[in-house]
Write a protein that holds these residues in place. Structure first.
Motif, short mmCIF file in Angstrom:
data_model
loop_
_atom_site.label_atom_id
_atom_site.label_comp_id
_atom_site.label_asym_id
_atom_site.label_seq_id
_atom_site.Cartn_x
_atom_site.Cartn_y
_atom_site.Cartn_z
N GLY A 186 0.85 -1.19 0.00
CA GLY A 186 0.00 0.00 0.00
C GLY A 186 0.88 1.23 0.00
O GLY A 186 1.92 1.27 -0.62
N GLY A 187 0.45 2.22 0.70
CA GLY A 187 1.22 3.46 0.76
C GLY A 187 0.84 4.24 2.00
O GLY A 187 0.22 3.71 2.93
N TRP A 188 1.20 5.49 1.99
CA TRP A 188 0.98 6.33 3.16
C TRP A 188 -0.50 6.47 3.51
O TRP A 188 -0.86 6.54 4.68
N LEU A 189 -1.38 6.48 2.51
CA LEU A 189 -2.83 6.57 2.80
C LEU A 189 -3.31 5.33 3.54
O LEU A 189 -4.16 5.41 4.44
N THR A 190 -2.77 4.18 3.19
CA THR A 190 -3.11 2.94 3.89
C THR A 190 -2.69 3.02 5.35
O THR A 190 -3.44 2.64 6.25
N ILE A 191 -1.49 3.53 5.59
CA ILE A 191 -0.99 3.65 6.96
C ILE A 191 -1.83 4.65 7.76
O ILE A 191 -2.21 4.37 8.90
N LEU A 192 -2.15 5.79 7.16
CA LEU A 192 -3.02 6.75 7.86
C LEU A 192 -4.37 6.12 8.20
O LEU A 192 -4.90 6.34 9.28
N GLY A 193 -4.90 5.32 7.30
CA GLY A 193 -6.16 4.62 7.56
C GLY A 193 -6.04 3.65 8.72
O GLY A 193 -6.94 3.55 9.55
N GLU A 194 -4.91 2.93 8.79
CA GLU A 194 -4.69 1.99 9.90
C GLU A 194 -4.57 2.72 11.23
O GLU A 194 -5.08 2.26 12.24
N VAL A 195 -3.89 3.86 11.22
CA VAL A 195 -3.75 4.65 12.45
C VAL A 195 -5.13 5.08 12.94
O VAL A 195 -5.46 4.95 14.11
N ARG A 196 -5.96 5.58 12.02
CA ARG A 196 -7.32 5.99 12.39
C ARG A 196 -8.19 4.81 12.81
O ARG A 196 -8.88 4.86 13.81
N ARG A 197 -8.16 3.76 12.02
CA ARG A 197 -9.00 2.58 12.27
C ARG A 197 -8.69 1.94 13.62
O ARG A 197 -9.58 1.48 14.33
N ASN A 198 -7.42 1.93 13.98
CA ASN A 198 -7.00 1.33 15.25
C ASN A 198 -6.97 2.34 16.39
O ASN A 198 -6.51 2.02 17.49
N ARG A 199 -7.44 3.54 16.11
CA ARG A 199 -7.54 4.61 17.12
C ARG A 199 -6.23 4.82 17.88
O ARG A 199 -6.22 4.91 19.10
N LEU A 200 -5.16 4.90 17.12
CA LEU A 200 -3.85 5.13 17.73
C LEU A 200 -3.67 6.63 17.95
O LEU A 200 -4.00 7.43 17.10
N ASP A 201 -3.15 6.99 19.09
CA ASP A 201 -2.82 8.39 19.38
C ASP A 201 -1.41 8.66 18.89
O ASP A 201 -0.51 8.93 19.66
N ALA A 202 -1.24 8.55 17.59
CA ALA A 202 0.09 8.72 16.99
C ALA A 202 0.02 9.72 15.85
O ALA A 202 -0.94 9.72 15.08
N GLU A 203 1.02 10.56 15.78
CA GLU A 203 1.16 11.47 14.65
C GLU A 203 1.88 10.70 13.54
O GLU A 203 2.83 9.96 13.81
N THR A 204 1.43 10.87 12.31
CA THR A 204 2.02 10.16 11.18
C THR A 204 2.84 11.12 10.33
O THR A 204 2.35 12.18 9.94
N ILE A 205 4.08 10.75 10.06
CA ILE A 205 4.97 11.53 9.21
C ILE A 205 5.22 10.72 7.95
O ILE A 205 5.62 9.56 8.01
N VAL A 206 4.94 11.32 6.80
CA VAL A 206 5.14 10.67 5.51
C VAL A 206 6.53 11.04 4.99
O VAL A 206 6.91 12.21 4.99
N CYS A 207 7.29 10.03 4.58
CA CYS A 207 8.63 10.24 4.03
C CYS A 207 8.60 10.04 2.52
O CYS A 207 7.97 9.11 2.03
#
Length: 93
Positions: free
Chosen positions: A22-43
């Motif tokens: 996948g890509g960064w959008l997939t990771i952002l979706g996982e962070v939201r879906r799993n309700r993680l209190d994490a900031e996401t930085i895209v490289c």
């Protein structure tokens, strides 16, 4: 991506723009879906203003262009970590 499904307690998630599953959008979706209190930085290897705008619009903290100076990585990492702390404090209040 599989690690995020285990709901780790991490303050920051670094993700490459393109991943094999996948890509960064997939990771952002996982962070939201799993309700993680994490900031996401895209490289990314490209300093693409369009990608930066899209990443921020989808909830990323920032875009880190690679290769990066150590000071820039530290600045973005510390900003993301403090943003996460502020969000947790606001929820606790």
């Amino acid at each position: 991506r599989q690690l995020l499904q285990k709901r780790p307690a991490v303050p920051i998630v670094l993700t490459d723009e393109k991943l094999s599953d996948g890509g960064w959008l997939t990771i952002l979706g996982e962070v939201r879906r799993n309700r993680l209190d994490a900031e996401t930085i895209v490289c990314s290897r490209l300093g693409d203003a369009g990608l930066w705008v899209r990443a921020l619009a989808h909830g990323a903290y920032d875009l880190l262009v690679e290769p990066s100076e150590t000071q820039e990585v530290r600045r973005i990492r510390e900003g993301a970590a403090s943003q996460g702390v502020l969000r947790v404090q606001a929820v606790a209040s």
